[in-house]
Design an enzyme around this catalytic site. Structure first.
Site, PDB file in Angstrom:
ATOM      1  CB  SER A 115      -7.745  -6.798   6.820  1.00 56.61           C
ATOM      2  OG  SER A 115      -7.636  -8.065   6.285  1.00 56.61           O
ATOM      3  CG  HIS A 155      -2.569  -8.652   7.487  1.00 58.74           C
ATOM      4  ND1 HIS A 155      -2.305  -7.719   6.518  1.00 58.74           N
ATOM      5  CD2 HIS A 155      -3.858  -9.054   7.265  1.00 58.74           C
ATOM      6  CE1 HIS A 155      -3.378  -7.553   5.748  1.00 58.74           C
ATOM      7  NE2 HIS A 155      -4.322  -8.356   6.180  1.00 58.74           N
ATOM      8  CD  GLU A 185       1.191  -5.864   6.050  1.00 62.86           C
ATOM      9  OE1 GLU A 185       1.645  -4.881   5.458  1.00 62.86           O
ATOM     10  OE2 GLU A 185      -0.023  -5.965   6.336  1.00 62.86           O
ATOM     11  CG  ASN A 195      -4.677  -2.853   2.936  1.00 66.58           C
ATOM     12  OD1 ASN A 195      -4.664  -3.012   1.716  1.00 66.58           O
ATOM     13  ND2 ASN A 195      -5.196  -3.745   3.759  1.00 66.58           N
TER      14      ASN A 195
HETATM   15  N1  LIG Z   1     -10.259 -12.286   2.876  1.00 65.12           N
HETATM   16  C1  LIG Z   1      -9.069 -11.709   2.812  1.00 65.12           C
HETATM   17  O1  LIG Z   1      -8.525 -11.443   1.722  1.00 65.12           O
HETATM   18  C2  LIG Z   1      -8.312 -11.418   4.079  1.00 65.12           C
HETATM   19  C3  LIG Z   1      -6.945 -11.150   4.005  1.00 65.12           C
HETATM   20  C4  LIG Z   1      -6.228 -10.929   5.193  1.00 65.12           C
HETATM   21  C5  LIG Z   1      -6.901 -10.949   6.406  1.00 65.12           C
HETATM   22  N2  LIG Z   1      -8.244 -11.187   6.447  1.00 65.12           N
HETATM   23  C6  LIG Z   1      -8.887 -11.230   7.773  1.00 65.12           C
HETATM   24  O2  LIG Z   1      -9.051 -12.599   8.140  1.00 65.12           O
HETATM   25  C7  LIG Z   1     -10.229 -12.754   8.946  1.00 65.12           C
HETATM   26  C8  LIG Z   1     -11.134 -13.810   8.323  1.00 65.12           C
HETATM   27  O3  LIG Z   1     -11.462 -13.435   7.020  1.00 65.12           O
HETATM   28  P1  LIG Z   1     -12.017 -14.484   5.945  1.00 65.12           P
HETATM   29  O4  LIG Z   1     -11.957 -13.785   4.634  1.00 65.12           O
HETATM   30  O5  LIG Z   1     -11.358 -15.795   6.136  1.00 65.12           O
HETATM   31  O6  LIG Z   1     -13.542 -14.594   6.420  1.00 65.12           O
HETATM   32  P2  LIG Z   1     -14.551 -15.846   6.220  1.00 65.12           P
HETATM   33  O7  LIG Z   1     -15.896 -15.263   6.394  1.00 65.12           O
HETATM   34  O8  LIG Z   1     -14.207 -16.600   4.966  1.00 65.12           O
HETATM   35  O9  LIG Z   1     -14.224 -16.801   7.450  1.00 65.12           O
HETATM   36  C9  LIG Z   1     -14.505 -16.497   8.791  1.00 65.12           C
HETATM   37  C10 LIG Z   1     -14.920 -17.790   9.462  1.00 65.12           C
HETATM   38  O10 LIG Z   1     -14.861 -17.613  10.877  1.00 65.12           O
HETATM   39  C11 LIG Z   1     -15.921 -18.372  11.425  1.00 65.12           C
HETATM   40  N3  LIG Z   1     -16.152 -17.892  12.791  1.00 65.12           N
HETATM   41  C12 LIG Z   1     -16.838 -16.796  13.194  1.00 65.12           C
HETATM   42  N4  LIG Z   1     -16.799 -16.704  14.547  1.00 65.12           N
HETATM   43  C13 LIG Z   1     -16.061 -17.759  14.985  1.00 65.12           C
HETATM   44  C14 LIG Z   1     -15.652 -18.221  16.271  1.00 65.12           C
HETATM   45  N5  LIG Z   1     -15.961 -17.545  17.380  1.00 65.12           N
HETATM   46  N6  LIG Z   1     -14.903 -19.349  16.330  1.00 65.12           N
HETATM   47  C15 LIG Z   1     -14.562 -20.012  15.218  1.00 65.12           C
HETATM   48  N7  LIG Z   1     -14.921 -19.624  13.971  1.00 65.12           N
HETATM   49  C16 LIG Z   1     -15.646 -18.498  13.867  1.00 65.12           C
HETATM   50  C17 LIG Z   1     -17.066 -18.204  10.461  1.00 65.12           C
HETATM   51  O11 LIG Z   1     -18.001 -19.261  10.627  1.00 65.12           O
HETATM   52  C18 LIG Z   1     -16.343 -18.236   9.112  1.00 65.12           C
HETATM   53  O12 LIG Z   1     -16.282 -19.535   8.574  1.00 65.12           O
HETATM   54  C19 LIG Z   1     -10.851 -11.353   9.048  1.00 65.12           C
HETATM   55  O13 LIG Z   1     -10.419 -10.752  10.230  1.00 65.12           O
HETATM   56  C20 LIG Z   1     -10.274 -10.625   7.838  1.00 65.12           C
HETATM   57  O14 LIG Z   1     -10.163  -9.236   8.029  1.00 65.12           O
HETATM   58  C21 LIG Z   1      -8.962 -11.438   5.311  1.00 65.12           C
END
Ligand SMILES: NC(=O)c1ccc[n+]([C@@H]2O[C@H](COP(=O)([O-])OP(=O)(O)OC[C@H]3O[C@@H](n4cnc5c(N)ncnc54)[C@H](O)[C@@H]3O)[C@@H](O)[C@H]2O)c1
Length: 294
Positions: free
Chosen positions: A119, A140, A152, A190
């Site tokens: 993000s 994204h 995106e 954003n």
């Molecule tokens: N939460 C949102 O609303 C949102 C929206 C758009 C983008 N994002 C982006 O998406 C990404 C993930 O966010 P999320 O909310 O799903 O986080 P989350 O914490 O729910 O999930 C992340 C997962 O990745 C795993 N992980 C960490 N290192 C790893 C690796 N090397 N290999 C495999 N798995 C690994 C963790 O164990 C965890 O389960 C971030 O970059 C975030 O910025 C989040």
């Protein structure tokens, strides 16, 4: 070579949604987590979501079964070797993402395309942790992925136009709507949303109107589904502050500077719905009450 086999790294909130959506759209998906327990948790949430769609009549039982059968979980990075497109959705840490992409780069054939669902991190900085920046872009998705239609698509100065178009076609096959964006902090959503939210906080600090009246005004006056303070609580004040700081660091424009009230609410731990309190108090979740802040 059309994109057929998808790798997803991370099976948390976003990764599980991306894996589910791709499997439902007919792609073969391998999703990787760091431990069997986290993988199990992610796969279970996908199964629960598929079952809910069947209950609601959105998906037939057979289609849900087929989608689940197209999806495989693993903890071994090597299992992503045969993927045409690998989408990263791990924790929001640049060193962790760069390390992952460097490892994938050493593992995967040169034709594989890499994408990050970040993000807020710089796509260019991740792309150049690999030797294939021309086959690297941002993808994204929005939360919850199976429901939100926007994706995106972020190109860097190095992304090859043909690769960009190939991934654009993949997004369309997912049934989502892609928009094309350059690699700048905040992308489109954003970049435009954060200054609006910060302005709402500044207007509150200035005593323009009560926060409920500003929420009502934007709902009824602009047709927004929720007003800025309800949205701030929903997104999280900590997340808003974090993105505002990234935008301010890059552009140095006052409109991206986080207002003092927002910073202090984050210091207090009043970060929104997830904390039970932000601009509203959620002790009775069905009836949020505005908090007296000034
Ligand atoms: N939460 C949102 O609303 C949102 C929206 C758009 C983008 N994002 C982006 O998406 C990404 C993930 O966010 P999320 O909310 O799903 O986080 P989350 O914490 O729910 O999930 C992340 C997962 O990745 C795993 N992980 C960490 N290192 C790893 C690796 N090397 N290999 C495999 N798995 C690994 C963790 O164990 C965890 O389960 C971030 O970059 C975030 O910025 C989040």
């Amino acid at each position: 070579m059309p994109i057929e086999q998808i790798g997803v790294v991370g099976c948390g909130l976003m990764g599980s949604g991306i894996a589910q959506t791709a499997a439902q759209a007919g792609f073969t998906v391998v999703v990787r987590e760091v431990s069997p327990a986290l993988l199990e948790r992610g796969l279970q949430s996908i199964e629960k979501n598929l079952a809910r769609l069947v209950e609601k009549g959105v998906l037939t039982g057979a289609a849900a079964k087929e989608a689940r059968a197209r999806l495989r979980g693993t903890t071994a990075l090597e299992d992503l070797r045969a993927c045409d497109l690998i989408i990263e959705a791990i924790i929001e840490s640049l060193p962790a993402k760069r390390e992952l992409f460097a490892a994938l780069d050493a593992l995967c054939p040169p034709a594989a395309i890499f994408a990050s669902n970040t993000s807020s991190m710089c796509i260019t900085e991740m792309a150049f942790a690999t030797k294939r920046p021309e086959r690297f872009l941002g993808l994204h998705f929005f939360n919850p992925v199976p429901v939100m239609n926007l994706v995106e698509l972020i190109r860097t100065v190095a992304t090859a136009p043909a690769v960009f178009e190939e991934v654009l076609a993949f997004v369309a096959r997912l049934g989502k709507t892609p928009v094309r964006v350059a690699d700048r902090p905040g992308f489109v959503v954003n970049r435009l949303l954060i200054p609006y939210l910060l302005d709402a906080v500044r207007a509150l600090e200035e005593g323009l109107a009560s926060l409920e009246d500003m929420d009502t005004a934007m709902k009824l006056g602009c047709g927004h589904p929720m007003g800025p303070f309800t949205l701030l609580d929903f997104v999280g004040l900590d997340t808003t502050l974090y993105i505002a700081n990234i935008l301010f660091d890059e552009f140095r424009e006052p409109r991206f500077a986080p207002p003092p009230l927002l910073k202090r609410m984050v210091m207090a731990g009043w970060i929104g719905r997830k904390a039970g309190r932000g601009f509203y108090d959620y002790s009775d979740p069905k009836n949020p009450r505005p908090v007296a802040l000034l």
